[in-house]
Design a protein around this motif. Structure first.
Motif, PDB file in Angstrom:
ATOM      1  N   TYR A  70       8.912  -1.519 -19.653  1.00 55.66           N
ATOM      2  CA  TYR A  70       7.812  -1.545 -18.702  1.00 55.66           C
ATOM      3  C   TYR A  70       7.917  -0.374 -17.725  1.00 55.66           C
ATOM      4  CZ  TYR A  70       6.661  -6.363 -19.977  1.00 55.66           C
ATOM      5  OH  TYR A  70       6.281  -7.487 -20.633  1.00 55.66           O
ATOM      6  N   HIS A  71       6.759   0.085 -17.267  1.00 61.50           N
ATOM      7  CA  HIS A  71       6.688   1.027 -16.150  1.00 61.50           C
ATOM      8  C   HIS A  71       6.031   0.274 -15.003  1.00 61.50           C
ATOM      9  CE1 HIS A  71       5.985   4.412 -13.589  1.00 61.50           C
ATOM     10  NE2 HIS A  71       4.692   4.156 -13.591  1.00 61.50           N
ATOM     11  N   THR A  72       6.672   0.274 -13.841  1.00 57.65           N
ATOM     12  CA  THR A  72       6.117  -0.430 -12.691  1.00 57.65           C
ATOM     13  C   THR A  72       5.952   0.517 -11.515  1.00 57.65           C
ATOM     14  OG1 THR A  72       8.314  -1.130 -11.955  1.00 57.65           O
ATOM     15  CG2 THR A  72       7.105  -2.642 -13.392  1.00 57.65           C
ATOM     16  N   SER A  73       5.070   0.134 -10.614  1.00 56.88           N
ATOM     17  CA  SER A  73       4.825   0.897  -9.398  1.00 56.88           C
ATOM     18  C   SER A  73       4.247  -0.064  -8.364  1.00 56.88           C
ATOM     19  CB  SER A  73       3.852   2.045  -9.676  1.00 56.88           C
ATOM     20  OG  SER A  73       2.599   1.541 -10.100  1.00 56.88           O
ATOM     21  N   VAL A  74       3.946   0.453  -7.178  1.00 59.64           N
ATOM     22  CA  VAL A  74       3.419  -0.370  -6.092  1.00 59.64           C
ATOM     23  C   VAL A  74       2.083   0.200  -5.635  1.00 59.64           C
ATOM     24  CG1 VAL A  74       3.816  -1.118  -3.709  1.00 59.64           C
ATOM     25  CG2 VAL A  74       5.725  -1.040  -5.320  1.00 59.64           C
ATOM     26  N   LEU A  75       1.102  -0.686  -5.472  1.00 62.96           N
ATOM     27  CA  LEU A  75      -0.198  -0.291  -4.940  1.00 62.96           C
ATOM     28  C   LEU A  75      -0.326  -0.791  -3.512  1.00 62.96           C
ATOM     29  CD1 LEU A  75      -2.525  -1.208  -7.941  1.00 62.96           C
ATOM     30  CD2 LEU A  75      -1.755   1.064  -7.265  1.00 62.96           C
ATOM     31  N   LEU A  76      -0.672   0.113  -2.623  1.00 59.64           N
ATOM     32  CA  LEU A  76      -1.016  -0.237  -1.243  1.00 59.64           C
ATOM     33  C   LEU A  76      -2.407   0.325  -1.014  1.00 59.64           C
ATOM     34  CD1 LEU A  76       2.312   0.578   0.650  1.00 59.64           C
ATOM     35  CD2 LEU A  76       1.372  -1.668   0.153  1.00 59.64           C
ATOM     36  N   GLY A  77      -3.390  -0.556  -0.997  1.00 60.62           N
ATOM     37  CA  GLY A  77      -4.777  -0.102  -0.906  1.00 60.62           C
ATOM     38  C   GLY A  77      -5.126   0.658  -2.174  1.00 60.62           C
ATOM     39  N   ASN A  78      -5.662   1.853  -2.025  1.00 61.15           N
ATOM     40  CA  ASN A  78      -6.029   2.672  -3.181  1.00 61.15           C
ATOM     41  C   ASN A  78      -4.967   3.703  -3.521  1.00 61.15           C
ATOM     42  OD1 ASN A  78      -8.503   1.495  -3.888  1.00 61.15           O
ATOM     43  ND2 ASN A  78      -9.511   2.532  -2.183  1.00 61.15           N
ATOM     44  N   GLU A  79      -3.783   3.578  -2.944  1.00 57.74           N
ATOM     45  CA  GLU A  79      -2.701   4.515  -3.229  1.00 57.74           C
ATOM     46  C   GLU A  79      -1.601   3.835  -4.021  1.00 57.74           C
ATOM     47  OE1 GLU A  79      -1.732   5.858   0.751  1.00 57.74           O
ATOM     48  OE2 GLU A  79      -2.858   7.695   0.372  1.00 57.74           O
ATOM     49  N   GLU A  80      -1.066   4.584  -4.962  1.00 56.76           N
ATOM     50  CA  GLU A  80       0.036   4.101  -5.785  1.00 56.76           C
ATOM     51  C   GLU A  80       1.316   4.824  -5.374  1.00 56.76           C
ATOM     52  OE1 GLU A  80       1.431   3.879 -10.446  1.00 56.76           O
ATOM     53  OE2 GLU A  80      -0.079   5.348  -9.850  1.00 56.76           O
ATOM     54  N   VAL A  93       0.496  -9.615   0.801  1.00 55.09           N
ATOM     55  CA  VAL A  93      -0.042  -8.735   1.842  1.00 55.09           C
ATOM     56  C   VAL A  93       1.096  -8.329   2.762  1.00 55.09           C
ATOM     57  CG1 VAL A  93      -1.679  -8.602   3.759  1.00 55.09           C
ATOM     58  CG2 VAL A  93      -2.265  -9.922   1.725  1.00 55.09           C
ATOM     59  N   THR A  94       1.071  -7.084   3.188  1.00 55.43           N
ATOM     60  CA  THR A  94       2.107  -6.566   4.078  1.00 55.43           C
ATOM     61  C   THR A  94       1.477  -5.864   5.275  1.00 55.43           C
ATOM     62  OG1 THR A  94       4.083  -5.162   4.206  1.00 55.43           O
ATOM     63  CG2 THR A  94       2.275  -4.369   2.824  1.00 55.43           C
ATOM     64  N   ILE A  95       2.239  -5.772   6.345  1.00 56.07           N
ATOM     65  CA  ILE A  95       1.776  -4.996   7.500  1.00 56.07           C
ATOM     66  C   ILE A  95       2.303  -3.568   7.434  1.00 56.07           C
ATOM     67  CG2 ILE A  95       1.545  -7.006   8.999  1.00 56.07           C
ATOM     68  CD1 ILE A  95       4.243  -6.146  10.300  1.00 56.07           C
ATOM     69  N   PHE A 149       3.441   5.131   4.433  1.00 55.20           N
ATOM     70  CA  PHE A 149       4.364   6.000   5.167  1.00 55.20           C
ATOM     71  C   PHE A 149       5.659   5.253   5.480  1.00 55.20           C
ATOM     72  CE2 PHE A 149       6.123   7.603   9.160  1.00 55.20           C
ATOM     73  CZ  PHE A 149       6.341   8.932   8.830  1.00 55.20           C
ATOM     74  N   ASP A 150       5.542   4.007   5.920  1.00 55.85           N
ATOM     75  CA  ASP A 150       6.728   3.187   6.202  1.00 55.85           C
ATOM     76  C   ASP A 150       7.584   3.038   4.949  1.00 55.85           C
ATOM     77  OD1 ASP A 150       5.784   2.682   8.812  1.00 55.85           O
ATOM     78  OD2 ASP A 150       4.767   0.832   8.183  1.00 55.85           O
ATOM     79  N   LEU A 151       6.926   2.756   3.824  1.00 57.64           N
ATOM     80  CA  LEU A 151       7.632   2.562   2.562  1.00 57.64           C
ATOM     81  C   LEU A 151       8.402   3.818   2.164  1.00 57.64           C
ATOM     82  CD1 LEU A 151       8.165   0.844  -0.021  1.00 57.64           C
ATOM     83  CD2 LEU A 151       6.075   1.879  -0.949  1.00 57.64           C
ATOM     84  N   MET A 152       7.747   4.959   2.217  1.00 59.36           N
ATOM     85  CA  MET A 152       8.397   6.209   1.817  1.00 59.36           C
ATOM     86  C   MET A 152       9.527   6.567   2.773  1.00 59.36           C
ATOM     87  SD  MET A 152       5.354   8.484   0.179  1.00 59.36           S
ATOM     88  CE  MET A 152       6.487   9.648  -0.526  1.00 59.36           C
ATOM     89  N   ARG A 153       9.305   6.371   4.060  1.00 60.21           N
ATOM     90  CA  ARG A 153      10.347   6.682   5.050  1.00 60.21           C
ATOM     91  C   ARG A 153      11.582   5.820   4.819  1.00 60.21           C
ATOM     92  NH1 ARG A 153      11.230   4.157   9.656  1.00 60.21           N
ATOM     93  NH2 ARG A 153       9.182   3.193   9.614  1.00 60.21           N
ATOM     94  N   ARG A 154      11.379   4.536   4.530  1.00 63.02           N
ATOM     95  CA  ARG A 154      12.493   3.609   4.365  1.00 63.02           C
ATOM     96  C   ARG A 154      13.243   3.814   3.045  1.00 63.02           C
ATOM     97  NH1 ARG A 154      15.508   0.809   7.642  1.00 63.02           N
ATOM     98  NH2 ARG A 154      13.662   0.042   8.688  1.00 63.02           N
ATOM     99  N   ALA A 176      10.961  -1.777  -3.314  1.00 60.11           N
ATOM    100  CA  ALA A 176       9.729  -1.684  -2.523  1.00 60.11           C
ATOM    101  C   ALA A 176       9.161  -3.070  -2.230  1.00 60.11           C
ATOM    102  CB  ALA A 176       8.694  -0.826  -3.257  1.00 60.11           C
ATOM    103  N   LEU A 177       9.137  -3.931  -3.237  1.00 58.82           N
ATOM    104  CA  LEU A 177       8.635  -5.289  -3.015  1.00 58.82           C
ATOM    105  C   LEU A 177       9.511  -6.040  -2.028  1.00 58.82           C
ATOM    106  CD1 LEU A 177       7.547  -6.354  -6.611  1.00 58.82           C
ATOM    107  CD2 LEU A 177       6.069  -5.809  -4.665  1.00 58.82           C
ATOM    108  N   TRP A 178      10.827  -5.829  -2.114  1.00 58.22           N
ATOM    109  CA  TRP A 178      11.729  -6.500  -1.173  1.00 58.22           C
ATOM    110  C   TRP A 178      11.452  -6.002   0.254  1.00 58.22           C
ATOM    111  CZ3 TRP A 178      14.319 -10.724  -1.011  1.00 58.22           C
ATOM    112  CH2 TRP A 178      15.242 -10.934   0.021  1.00 58.22           C
ATOM    113  N   TYR A 179      11.293  -4.682   0.417  1.00 59.98           N
ATOM    114  CA  TYR A 179      11.022  -4.119   1.737  1.00 59.98           C
ATOM    115  C   TYR A 179       9.666  -4.594   2.269  1.00 59.98           C
ATOM    116  CZ  TYR A 179       9.722  -0.840   5.367  1.00 59.98           C
ATOM    117  OH  TYR A 179       9.281  -0.296   6.542  1.00 59.98           O
ATOM    118  N   LEU A 180       8.646  -4.547   1.439  1.00 54.80           N
ATOM    119  CA  LEU A 180       7.286  -4.856   1.886  1.00 54.80           C
ATOM    120  C   LEU A 180       7.032  -6.352   2.072  1.00 54.80           C
ATOM    121  CD1 LEU A 180       5.381  -2.434  -0.509  1.00 54.80           C
ATOM    122  CD2 LEU A 180       5.653  -2.138   1.976  1.00 54.80           C
ATOM    123  N   LEU A 181       7.616  -7.186   1.186  1.00 55.98           N
ATOM    124  CA  LEU A 181       7.244  -8.603   1.145  1.00 55.98           C
ATOM    125  C   LEU A 181       8.417  -9.581   1.184  1.00 55.98           C
ATOM    126  CD1 LEU A 181       4.655  -8.264  -1.765  1.00 55.98           C
ATOM    127  CD2 LEU A 181       4.129  -8.479   0.672  1.00 55.98           C
TER     128      LEU A 181
END
Length: 130
Positions: A1-11, A47-49, A53-58, A82-87
């Motif tokens: 599998y290839h996985t990624s994270v979507l936040l709004g319209n950005e991957e 849903v995350t707050i 930018f927060d994700l990439m910085r962290r 990323a999922l652990w950090y965001l959610l």
């Protein structure tokens, strides 16, 4: 599998260049044979707050350029982090089954992968030097 994270319209996805941000599902775009439908599955994980930018910085210190490893630090490892950090959630284990299998079989799987890659490269007439 290839996985990624979507936040709004950005991957947000991880590859050898590090963490990248692009248009929605950019990293999943692959040329399809005529009549084939893409097999991309999009899961709503919550849903995350946090912002992209927060994700990439962290996560950038852990998923830097040229740190990609097919078995140990790949797109699935990034998505899990990323999922652990965001959610506070983990990536479903069905997406990391092959990763775990290869980790548990090392160094045998590493030797097999090296042979497969050498064969692939050799068939295309690519010369590798060390």
């Amino acid at each position: 599998y290839h996985t990624s994270v979507l936040l709004g319209n950005e991957e947000y996805f991880f590859e050898n260049s590090g963490i990248l941000c692009g248009p929605r599902l950019q990293s999943h775009a692959m040329p399809q044979a005529a009549g084939e439908k893409p097999e991309t599955e999009v899961l709503d994980c919550g849903v995350t707050i946090c912002t992209g930018f927060d994700l990439m910085r962290r996560l950038s210190p852990y998923f830097g350029a040229y740190s990609y490893d097919l078995v140990h630090k790949n797109c699935n490892a990034f998505t899990d982090a990323a999922l652990w950090y965001l959610l506070g959630e983990r990536l479903d284990s069905r997406f990391t089954r092959l990763d775990r299998f290869m980790k548990n079989g090392a160094p045998l799987t590493t030797a097999v992968m090296n042979q497969v890659l050498k064969s692939y490269v050799g068939q295309r007439g690519i010369q590798c030097t060390s």
